[in-house]
Scaffold this active site. Structure first.
Site, PDB file in Angstrom:
ATOM      1  N   PHE A 150       0.809  -1.227   0.000  1.00 39.95           N
ATOM      2  CA  PHE A 150       0.000   0.000   0.000  1.00 39.95           C
ATOM      3  C   PHE A 150       0.840   1.274   0.000  1.00 39.95           C
ATOM      4  CE2 PHE A 150       0.765  -0.166   4.620  1.00 39.95           C
ATOM      5  CZ  PHE A 150       1.017   1.171   4.880  1.00 39.95           C
ATOM      6  N   GLU A 177      -5.012  -3.909  -2.084  1.00 40.18           N
ATOM      7  CA  GLU A 177      -6.455  -3.624  -2.049  1.00 40.18           C
ATOM      8  C   GLU A 177      -6.756  -2.323  -1.313  1.00 40.18           C
ATOM      9  OE1 GLU A 177      -4.670  -5.937  -0.696  1.00 40.18           O
ATOM     10  OE2 GLU A 177      -5.622  -6.982   0.976  1.00 40.18           O
ATOM     11  N   CYS A 282       9.735   1.619   3.590  1.00 44.13           N
ATOM     12  CA  CYS A 282      10.600   0.531   4.035  1.00 44.13           C
ATOM     13  C   CYS A 282      12.014   1.033   4.261  1.00 44.13           C
ATOM     14  CB  CYS A 282      10.588  -0.594   3.016  1.00 44.13           C
ATOM     15  SG  CYS A 282      11.255  -0.077   1.453  1.00 44.13           S
TER      16      CYS A 282
END
Ligand code: NAD
Length: 485
Positions: A150, A177, A282
């Site tokens: 996401f 999603e 990240c």
């Protein structure tokens, strides 16, 4: 609902899913419903793969210099549509305008790199003995899958798509999603750029669709970016099914701050690294190893953190569940005896009360056993651990199972070099808080931050997206006969 229900994309067409049980797509900015996303059926997955398979031969046989023309046009379309894409990323992910714009700019850079592939994969030929030639050529692997997280709705899909397609593969993209909207525009722009039908496809869904991709007999390679828990599953499932796989996982990035570091440069870098994209990168700084007395630098980090205001220069975190998880970590650290120097809990943005914000948070006197020291928090939080020596700091960093990035702040070349050599991470920064390698260099961590042999972007991605054909040729009868030919 602002946008229509999300559609799948295959055979060059947007197709409504027949599935029921959609998930809501909520904007973290204000909590408004943007759309709903289907959990596609196994039949729909098969249709998307069939579309990619049907397109694979003609696309793969097209000369690379012809394929690359589509991506010159796609790159320009990204630029022309930058404002619209920026707004969409900000809306579905919660980033600030500047952060969302950076994602578009990075997607452009990734595409520019893909456009240089004809220079990088020029094939090799060598006369190996008199009159005998060996040639080595790159071939596409075929139908490939890309599964995205996401936190970068446009950039991560552009980590894989341009390189894989320029190198002659056809692709099924599975967006998160939580943020399925930006890749719809990506498909439209590719179509406008002249990409043939079936070369790029989108299938929406969650766990079931991912498992279907990892098992599908017509998919040759799977790339994944997301949490370590799912990266391990995807790597295990796709390699069990004899596919090549690169799976990038989560991170716990350590910043080493040494007493001779430049205070203002260090404070701005550390704060930007831990709070940029609301800490949902990240590459975000998550743990700071304060070596010796760096109190003046910690004071400056707190001063910088207090300048960051949710809803102004700090975006939202992705969901209410993420906000609760992040705030839970801060509360747990407090209970465990750490000191909260700057507290971002309970942040509310006026006029956007339905949004999900966490303010910048600085936690001091964290010990290596606390959950804020060991686990990925994925929010704008930095956990400061104090150590007496660089070696003690390295022991803490090395013991962490992740290994995406690490950075050292110092003015000493020798000490920087020591940390560069001994930190157990794939991407190292020296006086840089977010050490993302820029193209042509490749992106990828170590340890539990990456599974598989190659990195995901840059030059190192070429072996992942291609297979080599080696041909040995002799035409003239008088060519030398020796032990090999
Ligand atoms: P996630 O692992 O929850 O989801 C990633 C993808 O996996 C999504 O498309 C999702 O639909 C799918 N998925 C979720 N659960 C699944 C399951 N049980 N089985 C199969 N598929 C499943 O990750 P996220 O929350 O979307 O993204 C955040 C994570 O991604 C963080 O851990 C972050 O560090 C990591 N990340 C890593 C990198 C990197 O380069 N190493 C880059 C970006 C994000």
């Amino acid at each position: 609902m602002k946008y229509e229900r999300v559609k799948n994309f295959y055979n060059g067409e947007f197709v409504d899913s027949v599935s029921t049980g959609d998930l809501d797509v909520i904007s973290p900015v204000d909590g408004n419903l943007l759309s709903t996303v289907p959990m596609s059926t196994a039949d729909e997955l098969n249709m998307a793969v069939a579309s990619a398979k049907a397109a694979a031969v003609s696309w793969g046989e097209m000369p690379i210099k012809e394929r690359v023309q589509v991506f010159f046009r796609y790159r320009n379309l990204l630029e022309q549509n930058s404002d619209e894409l920026t707004a969409l990323i900000a809306e579905e992910n919660g980033k600030t305008w500047d952060e969302a714009k950076a994602e578009v700019d990075k997607s452009i850079e990734l595409t520019e790199f893909a456009c240089s592939m004809p220079q990088l994969v020029s094939n090799e030929v060598l006369e190996v003995s008199r009159g005998v030639e060996c040639r080595v050529e790159h071939f596409p692997v075929g139908v490939v899958a890309s599964i995205a997280p996401f936190n970068f709705p446009l950039m991560v899909p552009n980590w894989t798509m341009p390189n894989a397609l320029v190198l002659g593969n056809t692709m099924i993209m599975k967006p998160s999603e939580l943020v399925p909207l930006s890749v719809i525009r990506m498909a439209e722009l590719l179509q406008e750029a002249g990409l043939p039908d079936g070369v790029f496809n989108i299938i929406n869904g969650g766990k079931d669709v991912v498992e279907g991709l990892c098992a599908h007999p017509d998919i040759e390679a799977v790339s994944f970016v997301g949490s370590t828990r799912v990266a391990k599953l995807v790597y295990q499932q796709s390699t069990h099914n004899l596919k090549r796989c690169v799976a990038l996982g989560g991170a716990k990035n350590h910043l080493f701050v040494l007493p001779d570091a430049n205070p203002s440069m260090t404070a701005t870098n550390v704060t930007a690294s831990m709070s940029g994209c609301a800490g949902q990168r990240c590459m975000a700084a998550s743990a700071m190893l304060a070596v010796g007395n760096v109190d003046p630098i910690i004071d400056q980090i707190c001063a910088e953190a207090r300048k960051i205001v949710p809803g102004k220069n700090l975006g939202a975190v992705i969901s209410r569940a993420a906000k609760e998880r992040i705030e839970g970590y801060i509360t747990q650290a407090e209970r465990d005896g750490a000191k909260i120097l700057v507290d971002g809990r309970g942040a509310v943005v006026e006029g956007k009360e339905g949004g999900t914000y966490v303010g910048p948070t600085v936690i001091d006197y964290v010990t290596p056993d606390m959950s804020v020291a060991t686990e990925e928090i994925f929010g704008p939080v930095i956990s400061i651990m104090r150590t007496g020596t660089i070696d003690d700091a390295l022991k803490i960093e090395n013991a962490n199972p992740y290994g995406n990035a690490a950075a050292v702040f110092t003015q000493s070349g020798g000490l920087a070099r020591y940390v560069m050599e001994h930190a157990s991470a794939g991407m190292i920064g020296v006086n840089i808080g977010v050490p993302v390698p820029r193209e042509p260099f490749s992106f990828g961590g170590w340890n539990d931050s990456r599974f598989g042999a190659s990195d995901i972007t840059g030059k190192s991605s070429i072996p992942f997206w291609t297979k080599l054909k080696k041909t040995t040729t002799k035409w003239n009868p008088e060519a030398g006969i020796n032990w090999m030919s």
